[in-house]
Motif scaffolding. Structure first.
Motif, PDB file in Angstrom:
ATOM      1  N   VAL A 106       0.844  -1.209   0.000  1.00 32.46           N
ATOM      2  CA  VAL A 106       0.000   0.000   0.000  1.00 32.46           C
ATOM      3  C   VAL A 106       0.871   1.249   0.000  1.00 32.46           C
ATOM      4  O   VAL A 106       0.579   2.217  -0.702  1.00 32.46           O
ATOM      5  N   ARG A 107       1.970   1.234   0.732  1.00 32.21           N
ATOM      6  CA  ARG A 107       2.880   2.391   0.735  1.00 32.21           C
ATOM      7  C   ARG A 107       3.506   2.591  -0.641  1.00 32.21           C
ATOM      8  O   ARG A 107       3.651   3.723  -1.097  1.00 32.21           O
ATOM      9  N   ILE A 108       3.873   1.513  -1.316  1.00 29.63           N
ATOM     10  CA  ILE A 108       4.414   1.633  -2.676  1.00 29.63           C
ATOM     11  C   ILE A 108       3.368   2.268  -3.588  1.00 29.63           C
ATOM     12  O   ILE A 108       3.669   3.184  -4.360  1.00 29.63           O
ATOM     13  N   LEU A 109       2.126   1.781  -3.494  1.00 24.59           N
ATOM     14  CA  LEU A 109       1.049   2.355  -4.316  1.00 24.59           C
ATOM     15  C   LEU A 109       0.851   3.834  -4.014  1.00 24.59           C
ATOM     16  O   LEU A 109       0.739   4.651  -4.929  1.00 24.59           O
ATOM     17  N   GLN A 110       0.795   4.177  -2.733  1.00 27.33           N
ATOM     18  CA  GLN A 110       0.593   5.576  -2.353  1.00 27.33           C
ATOM     19  C   GLN A 110       1.705   6.466  -2.906  1.00 27.33           C
ATOM     20  O   GLN A 110       1.427   7.516  -3.488  1.00 27.33           O
ATOM     21  N   ASP A 111       2.948   6.049  -2.693  1.00 26.41           N
ATOM     22  CA  ASP A 111       4.072   6.875  -3.135  1.00 26.41           C
ATOM     23  C   ASP A 111       4.090   7.026  -4.654  1.00 26.41           C
ATOM     24  O   ASP A 111       4.303   8.121  -5.172  1.00 26.41           O
ATOM     25  N   PHE A 112       3.848   5.929  -5.368  1.00 24.17           N
ATOM     26  CA  PHE A 112       3.835   5.999  -6.824  1.00 24.17           C
ATOM     27  C   PHE A 112       2.701   6.910  -7.315  1.00 24.17           C
ATOM     28  O   PHE A 112       2.911   7.773  -8.161  1.00 24.17           O
ATOM     29  N   LEU A 113       1.507   6.709  -6.772  1.00 28.16           N
ATOM     30  CA  LEU A 113       0.364   7.494  -7.242  1.00 28.16           C
ATOM     31  C   LEU A 113       0.474   8.967  -6.852  1.00 28.16           C
ATOM     32  O   LEU A 113       0.040   9.836  -7.606  1.00 28.16           O
ATOM     33  N   ARG A 114       1.067   9.267  -5.718  1.00 27.53           N
ATOM     34  CA  ARG A 114       1.308  10.673  -5.344  1.00 27.53           C
ATOM     35  C   ARG A 114       2.219  11.336  -6.365  1.00 27.53           C
ATOM     36  O   ARG A 114       1.997  12.471  -6.781  1.00 27.53           O
ATOM     37  N   GLU A 170      -5.707  14.783  -9.157  1.00 23.29           N
ATOM     38  CA  GLU A 170      -7.027  14.168  -9.251  1.00 23.29           C
ATOM     39  C   GLU A 170      -7.401  13.427  -7.965  1.00 23.29           C
ATOM     40  O   GLU A 170      -8.574  13.296  -7.640  1.00 23.29           O
ATOM     41  N   ILE A 171      -6.406  12.910  -7.244  1.00 21.23           N
ATOM     42  CA  ILE A 171      -6.682  12.120  -6.052  1.00 21.23           C
ATOM     43  C   ILE A 171      -6.299  12.919  -4.810  1.00 21.23           C
ATOM     44  O   ILE A 171      -5.145  13.313  -4.650  1.00 21.23           O
ATOM     45  N   PHE A 195      -5.475  12.431  -1.425  1.00 23.79           N
ATOM     46  CA  PHE A 195      -5.115  11.308  -0.561  1.00 23.79           C
ATOM     47  C   PHE A 195      -5.541  11.513   0.883  1.00 23.79           C
ATOM     48  O   PHE A 195      -5.935  10.568   1.556  1.00 23.79           O
ATOM     49  N   ALA A 196      -5.463  12.745   1.370  1.00 21.21           N
ATOM     50  CA  ALA A 196      -5.869  13.017   2.756  1.00 21.21           C
ATOM     51  C   ALA A 196      -7.365  12.751   2.921  1.00 21.21           C
ATOM     52  O   ALA A 196      -7.797  12.125   3.900  1.00 21.21           O
ATOM     53  N   ASP A 197      -8.159  13.203   1.955  1.00 19.81           N
ATOM     54  CA  ASP A 197      -9.605  12.980   2.010  1.00 19.81           C
ATOM     55  C   ASP A 197      -9.934  11.497   1.853  1.00 19.81           C
ATOM     56  O   ASP A 197     -10.789  10.965   2.568  1.00 19.81           O
ATOM     57  N   LEU A 198      -9.248  10.826   0.943  1.00 20.61           N
ATOM     58  CA  LEU A 198      -9.459   9.395   0.720  1.00 20.61           C
ATOM     59  C   LEU A 198      -9.142   8.603   1.992  1.00 20.61           C
ATOM     60  O   LEU A 198      -9.902   7.724   2.404  1.00 20.61           O
ATOM     61  N   ASP A 199      -8.050   8.934   2.646  1.00 20.23           N
ATOM     62  CA  ASP A 199      -7.647   8.290   3.901  1.00 20.23           C
ATOM     63  C   ASP A 199      -8.706   8.527   4.986  1.00 20.23           C
ATOM     64  O   ASP A 199      -9.123   7.594   5.673  1.00 20.23           O
TER      65      ASP A 199
END
Length: 198
Positions: A67-75, A83-84, A86-90
Motif C-alpha cells: 500500500v505504501r508503494i502504491l501511495q508513493d507511486f500514485l502521489r 485528481e486524487i 489522498f488526505a480525504d481518501l484516507d
C-alpha cells in the motif's frame, strides 16, 4: 513503470487477517489455549502462537509495504493532475473506525502512518485476553484459563531519538484498507499504468 502490485493479493491478506482475528476466541475456547496450560494437546499454546504470530506479521507487512508503494507511486504520478485527494481518501476510508491508539508517541493516525508503524516496528506482540473475563491481565502459573488474541498488535519502535508504542486494531485497519483500495480502484486506470509503459 512501477512495481507490479497485485491488489487482489492485498485484499486476500486483509480477508485472512480479519478471519484469524475473529476466529481466535472460538479456536482458543475449543482447544483451551493457554500459556500456562500443562494439559497435553495437539493444539496447545505453542502450536497456536507458533502459527498465528508469523502469519499475522507476514500479512500485515505485505499489505503495509504494498500500500505504501502504491501511495508513493500514485502521489508522484498525480502531482500535476491532483485528481486524487489522498488526505480525504484516507479520512473517508477510516470514517467510523478506530485504527488503533498510541501508548507512546503522537503521530497523526492515518492509514499511511499505521502502515509506517507496521513496517518500522522493531518489537511486535499480539495482545491476549482471558476468555472468561475478557480482561487483559497478568496470569499466574497456577491459572489455567483459556486466552485468545483480541485483534490487537502492539508495535514498538523509534523515530529519530523518539520512542513510540502503537496498538494496531487489526480488524478496523483491514476494513479501512479495503475501503481505501476500493475507492482508489475507482480513480486509477491500472491497465494504463501497468501496460502503457512497457
Amino acid at each position: 513503470m512501477p512495481h507490479r502490485i497485485n491488489i487482489d493479493d492485498i485484499s486476500e491478506n486483509l480477508f485472512i487477517l480479519q478471519n484469524l482475528s475473529l476466529a481466535s476466541r472460538s479456536f482458543c475456547e475449543k482447544y483451551r489455549i493457554s500459556y500456562y496450560s500443562e494439559e497435553e494437546s495437539e493444539f496447545d499454546w505453542y502450536y497456536y502462537t507458533g502459527w498465528l504470530k508469523p502469519i499475522v506479521s507476514e500479512k500485515l507487512i505485505d499489505c503495509a509495504i504494498k500500500v505504501r508503494i502504491l501511495q508513493d507511486f500514485l502521489r508522484e504520478e498525480d502531482e500535476e493532475d491532483e485528481e486524487i485527494d489522498f488526505a480525504d481518501l484516507d479520512q473517508r476510508a477510516c470514517s467510523d473506525l478506530v485504527l488503533g491508539q498510541f501508548h507512546a508517541g503522537s503521530d497523526p493516525l492515518t492509514l499511511r502512518e499505521a502502515c509506517n508503524k507496521i513496517i518500522h516496528a522493531t518489537k511486535v506482540n499480539l495482545v491476549w485476553k482471558d476468555v472468561a473475563s475478557g480482561a487483559e491481565e497478568e496470569r499466574t502459573a497456577d491459572e489455567d484459563r483459556p486466552e485468545y488474541w483480541n485483534d490487537s498488535v502492539m508495535l514498538e519502535g523509534s523515530k529519530g531519538n523518539r520512542e513510540w508504542k502503537f496498538e494496531l486494531y487489526v480488524v478496523d485497519f483491514c476494513i479501512a484498507l479495503e475501503r481505501f483500495l476500493s475507492e482508489l480502484g475507482d480513480s486509477v486506470d491500472w491497465d494504463y499504468i501497468y501496460k502503457g509503459d512497457i
